[in-house]
Design a protein around this motif. Structure first.
Motif, PDB file in Angstrom:
ATOM      1  N   ALA A 220      -2.442   6.168  46.617  1.00 52.45           N
ATOM      2  CA  ALA A 220      -1.245   6.160  47.452  1.00 52.45           C
ATOM      3  C   ALA A 220      -0.732   4.738  47.646  1.00 52.45           C
ATOM      4  O   ALA A 220      -1.504   3.777  47.606  1.00 52.45           O
ATOM      5  N   ARG A 221       0.578   4.622  47.839  1.00 52.09           N
ATOM      6  CA  ARG A 221       1.156   3.305  48.154  1.00 52.09           C
ATOM      7  C   ARG A 221       1.029   3.007  49.638  1.00 52.09           C
ATOM      8  O   ARG A 221       1.064   1.837  50.040  1.00 52.09           O
ATOM      9  N   ALA A 222       0.962   4.060  50.460  1.00 47.70           N
ATOM     10  CA  ALA A 222       0.977   3.886  51.919  1.00 47.70           C
ATOM     11  C   ALA A 222      -0.123   4.725  52.530  1.00 47.70           C
ATOM     12  O   ALA A 222      -0.742   5.561  51.865  1.00 47.70           O
ATOM     13  N   GLY A 223      -0.365   4.500  53.810  1.00 49.26           N
ATOM     14  CA  GLY A 223      -1.305   5.349  54.529  1.00 49.26           C
ATOM     15  C   GLY A 223      -2.708   4.772  54.589  1.00 49.26           C
ATOM     16  O   GLY A 223      -3.016   3.738  53.981  1.00 49.26           O
ATOM     17  N   GLU A 225      -5.563   5.591  53.391  1.00 48.10           N
ATOM     18  CA  GLU A 225      -6.505   5.572  52.270  1.00 48.10           C
ATOM     19  C   GLU A 225      -5.897   4.957  51.017  1.00 48.10           C
ATOM     20  O   GLU A 225      -6.299   5.287  49.906  1.00 48.10           O
ATOM     21  N   LYS A 226      -4.947   4.072  51.197  1.00 49.41           N
ATOM     22  CA  LYS A 226      -4.273   3.533  50.016  1.00 49.41           C
ATOM     23  C   LYS A 226      -5.185   2.631  49.192  1.00 49.41           C
ATOM     24  O   LYS A 226      -4.917   2.408  48.006  1.00 49.41           O
ATOM     25  N   HIS A 234      -3.309   1.859  41.422  1.00 47.19           N
ATOM     26  CA  HIS A 234      -2.035   1.170  41.670  1.00 47.19           C
ATOM     27  C   HIS A 234      -1.528   0.487  40.399  1.00 47.19           C
ATOM     28  O   HIS A 234      -0.342   0.379  40.178  1.00 47.19           O
TER      29      HIS A 234
END
Lengths: 534, 534, 534
Positions: A220-223, A225-226, A234
């Motif tokens: 993920a990009r955000a949150g 657990e990125k 990434h």
């Protein structure tokens, strides 16, 4: 959701909730108090039975109305231990009720679709008694993440896989979650080398997993657990990690025929959540003991010898096991005692450690000398516990061990009906027995009264294996882990090399991963895995 | 108060409140929740924008009403990181609102009297984004106390002074509070030798303070700060301390002409509160990194070389700086990236460290490889972070550094468009680049991917200084700190000796403190200070 | 209960409540707040007096209504120290009120039956000011448990026994609770060897106990203290422990004639709960000082020399003591100062350590130089405290000590009217006095300004003993503890051997335990005890 997706062609399995109890394993509010009272009424029937089980005469805790009963909330001194134990049981049952409620709906709508939920058989997580949950599932699933600071995390992984298989009744199971590389919730989240990503996953298959999945698909990009690793990082597909994940997908396809095959082990190690909860209650002789560490310590010696172990709950039928380990089995029912006695008289060799058999299911001490429940089976008796201070080491000697050391614990053990294999030579139990062995029918019963150093644990395990006629199914060079899965028409030998150098497994056959054939013995390249059909 | 004292002849400056945010920098109650929602509505306009910025699709956190939004209160697992970041912004803004409200009243009553409030640019205090406050003040003030356990507290003092000056737009500022000797809020409150009392104060002047004040006048007999040192101690005027304070008063009178002069520096070090908040959020690859420690580590090498540094916020115009340091600049906007790229192409040498440029202003990861925002500027790319365990050290080698070590962090850095100056020789990133340099227009861009040992930091700084043509304004013997303030008609060379032995500063002129004149070079007695007009 | 059992023939003594204040020594709720306000009104009469005592001008804390006053609850910064001190006084008084209320009922029903309650003079427990409670009791009782991690727990035991005797006005007292072996509330609850069980109990008798009891009769099977040792262990009567308890019962019968005899000591050590509370308030020069550790450190040197010490509260009549120790007597009234001055001028030698005499009863600093209250008595003055960092050691030298070290604390002590016996040779107080001695009338006054190493403490104590003409009543070989109880017609010499080898006490007489007679000197077997009537 069951209505909407119940007939979707891609639906193969329902996964109910997620890691039940992970963040809410214990809850102390008013509704919990009310649920706890209902649960206690059902368990005890009347208050007299509860007062007796909880020993409320002590400290004037007698209850005269159900409304007086509370969860074991923060208190200025120690809370009643049986209250704590029952609350652990209640919390595990309450979350199982959630599982059952959701499962019931799914079964009504899609009676033919199997249901699972992901356990957390991993490290020191102990909040749920999974042994009481498996009957509600069509398939046992587990999440497993490794601890970056543990140099023996690969042994911990094997221990957990063998435990999940034990919970699953020795049938195949599913690895629902693991990480491709770093997690994001430890202090330092070390990356995994890509060879480890592959070896970890194939080890889970070797130990009975028929499916190995990852959390998560795309980082993920955000949150929150990125920074948890994923199959797609990434950095994108131009990365070592993505290539390794794709490579593993090919490997799994190549070994697809192992699906449904099973693992069978000559050794059972009894690991039980109620015993765990009980053993680590407060106001104990020592808070330095760790139930989980003790169990893994004895397991480790068998892992190193490539001897197969089923890690099983209390109450498992022990028939057929040639060796049974009961490390720190603090809480036992009379039936448990009979089962271990039966195993020994039936020819098995049973090994019990300190702080076992101390209490019954109500956490009431079994009187008359320690280890209360097992004095007869083991032929030993101690009239006191003599735990050791954190930095304290005692010495132990005997033909079996030579010179060894003990930490954490000691007992002035008298051998009433057993042979003394090693004695304390100093410390608070100097002169008393540290390791004993008793002949029992066709089998034997061994007792260890201190936390022995690792070499001594290895020596004791080797002696018990020898007496029990237990050894590895397949031998291999040091650092090469071997497990055999048995299929309908073939056996599958998995060999995982944990070293930086080439190793060997003393087995031949067709390597499903490379397609090559080997006779007699097979080379396992550094950090690599071979899967032989034979 | 403004009505009563607004026209008092002694009124020179209003000091609003005291250390805003020191004890209430974060507050999680119902009124704070309401204020936070108002602030978020103003920032985002609608919930879609907030949901997008906070990445609420992850973990099913989507908000459908403003009332659902809460401060980042205690939760059983990690709280949304962008929510945490926005809450830090909100809290800083909320306390700035208090400052503005009080200032508005004062300005209405006494439009000609300047207003200040005391910042806490000191150690690890990071709760307020002072860069957004300075526009509301007529004069920037600061409180600075030293940490007794820090052997380099004098470097920390210089760093803070250079930071206050950076916040003040390189104009003179005021030291509102410091201690004459011990404070009362540390574990052990060590006393200050009287020579240190004097040298600390004059260093603050050297680095741009036009006033140096103490907390407190007279040591209290009662109350929570009665053991905090003062100008007049419990012992009374018959004390070393009182004499030293009186002596310092004379010194300040003797150097009064430096008032209004300024410091100009060839180097900018970008230190930013939003980047700080972001960099130290939870659930990160490692909790062993420290934003502040990292910044001071790079500053230290320049301090030792007596090279002038402005510590400036993100967004500062970098024109004119020959060298720009961006240590752990985790959070950057696109404009920030352009500014650093512009500095390099304009001829400056830019040095960036690990864990920089990772996210945008919403804490969203910049995809495609690390360090996301700076891969082009630096000509490097890593597809993973490989942090090091607390006790883990890796080795690094290259012509620039010889043999060096790295701790805390590593990355498998590939030099896509840069020269590799040093590589990891072991550890999880063995073979990859630890230090790189890229030519960019007239300038250059340097990257360091691990926490190098101090000697290696010194070597890198020396190389960047050399490339940028940057050196000390005035040289001095080791342990003698030198700063130059530039006045209208004269320069003032401050030299502070931190050693037990006589030192030398390679400058002559009229010593304002002693009244003596020196040609070419001047002796600085042990622990003493000279202030030369030249 | 008084009605039901008041005339039972077995009723010999009422024991009111249990360990008052152990788990509820401080309570911060609304009813406590209300009680605190009532107590404050009674102490101060009006708010002006409270505001003055609490120094509320500082930090704008002035109270204008009683309702504004709160207990010292959790706050974002330091709470007013006098408020904390008064709250400690209030809490101790509030629990004394409970004791008085229950005692009053009992006295009404059974005016002839004595009443006691069990104190906790043990380790670092300091919540109740027992010195203000003894007037309410017919007999002073104490509970004493040893800390398994303390290698000098036997000295700690002696210190506590001497303290209980000091509280009891040097009259016999009762040991209400001790353990036969392990307790259950420490981290590791080490077992006691049986010889220690016996020696501990007889030491309590030696130091004035006329009764020694155990908690508990029979080890419980259930509940929070089931692993606390008892007279009858889980193992039953077939145990070493049970035999030892029965044996001790016989020993107590054999020495029954010592009942009623008393101990008299040449030395008084002033240990005071108000001084203790004050000394360990927060926001102090150092949080590394420990009141209790300091007191026991000085006591220890006297214990080793078998010199008798009464540990007495502030306010005790010091007449007759040849030596008075005041370690860290932080808080003193003017009357306390006069009492110590009177002791010195009356011929006693008074030894005072650092951080003594600093404040008055309101925790207001005594101005003019440290140690405020005692500058005249001691003939010394320091104008600052210079505490040492946790790992910091300074050196001290002088004829009295040779080369010694100091930790935790130092002061730049000038000897205004005293002889300097040792000086700091390095550290923040280099050149100043570490140990001084002043002639005062027939006696003397000694000051020690740092935490000296143990050998240095021994040397100072030996010098003060020598000056005061104080020595052991009976000598013995090293490691043999000796105490004398004086009866009407005989003295009783108790000798406790703490070593693994045979020892000797230089006294003869009839050994009550063995029945044998000795002339001149008596052998004390390893770990054994002799009780000689002479």
């Amino acid at each position: 959701m069951a209505e909407r997706y119940g007939h979707h062609p891609a639906l193969a399995l329902w996964h109910v909730s997620n890691e039940l109890g992970c963040h809410n394993g214990r809850s102390y509010g008013e509704r919990d108090a009310s649920g706890f009272r209902t649960w206690l009424r059902s368990r005890y029937g009347d208050l007299d039975a509860l007062n007796s089980a909880w020993g409320t005469d002590f400290w004037s805790q007698r209850y005269s109305a159900w409304e007086e009963v509370q969860p074991p909330r923060v208190a200025p001194s120690f809370v009643n231990p049986t209250q704590q134990l029952d609350f652990a049981r209640f919390c595990s049952d309450a979350l199982r009720e959630q599982l059952r409620a959701e499962t019931a709906v799914l079964r009504r709508h899609t009676p033919d679709v199997p249901v699972t939920t992901n356990f957390m058989v991993m490290g020191h997580f102990s909040l749920m008694d999974y042994a009481t949950w498996t009957g509600d599932l069509d398939l046992v699933s587990n999440d497993h993440y490794m601890q970056a600071t543990d140099p023996d995390a690969h042994i911990e992984l094997a221990f957990c896989a063998d435990h999940v298989r034990g919970l699953a009744g020795r049938q195949p199971w599913m690895l629902m979650e693991a990480s491709t590389s770093a997690v994001s919730w430890q202090s330092v989240n070390a990356a995994k080398p890509v060879h480890q990503l592959r070896r970890n996953s194939l080890t889970q298959v070797a130990r009975g997993a028929d499916a190995v999945l990852y959390f998560q698909w795309r980082a993920a990009r955000a949150g929150a657990e990125k920074y948890h690793s994923a199959m797609l990082p990434h950095a994108g597909t131009d990365s070592e990690l993505w290539e390794a994940v794709v490579g593993l997908g090919g490997d799994l396809q190549r070994i697809a025929e192992v699906t449904g095959s099973t693992v069978s082990s000559p050794v059972a190690l009894v690991l039980d959540y109620e015993a765990w909860w009980g053993a680590e209650l407060d106001a104990h002789p020592s808070d330095q003991l760790s139930y989980r560490r003790t169990a893994e310590r004895w397991y480790r010696a068998l892992w190193e010898a490539n001897v197969g172990v089923d890690v099983v709950p209390r109450g498992t039928d022990l028939t057929g096991y040639r060796m049974v380990l009961a490390p720190m089995l603090y809480l036992v029912t009379d039936a448990d005692v009979a089962a271990l006695e039966g195993a020994a008289s039936g020819g098995a060799h049973v090994l019990v450690t300190y702080f076992s058999g101390v209490v019954d299911e109500h956490d009431h001490v079994r009187l008359g000398g320690y280890p209360g429940a097992f004095t007869e089976l083991l032929g030993v008796r101690a009239d006191e516990f003599r735990p050791l201070l954190p930095e304290q080491t005692v010495h132990v000697a005997g033909d079996l061990l030579g010179e060894a050391t003990g930490t954490s614990w000691s007992e002035p053990v008298a051998a009433t009906d057993a042979e003394v294999l090693a004695r304390y030579t100093d410390g608070p139990s100097a002169g008393y027995a540290a390791v004993t062995r008793a002949e029992r029918g066709e089998g034997g019963a061994w007792y260890v009264s201190t936390e022995l150093d690792l070499d001594a644990v290895r020596a004791v395990v080797a002696a018990v294996c020898d007496a029990a006629g237990v050894g590895p199914a397949v031998t291999a060079s040091p650092g090469v882990e071997v497990v055999v899965r048995h299929g309908d028409g073939a056996d599958y030998v998995f060999a995982m090399n944990h070293t930086d150098a080439e190793g060997t497994v003393e087995a031949g056959g067709h390597d499903l991963l490379t397609g090559s054939d080997h006779a007699g013995s097979t080379t396992v390249p550094a950090h690599d895995v071979v899967v032989l059909r034979r």
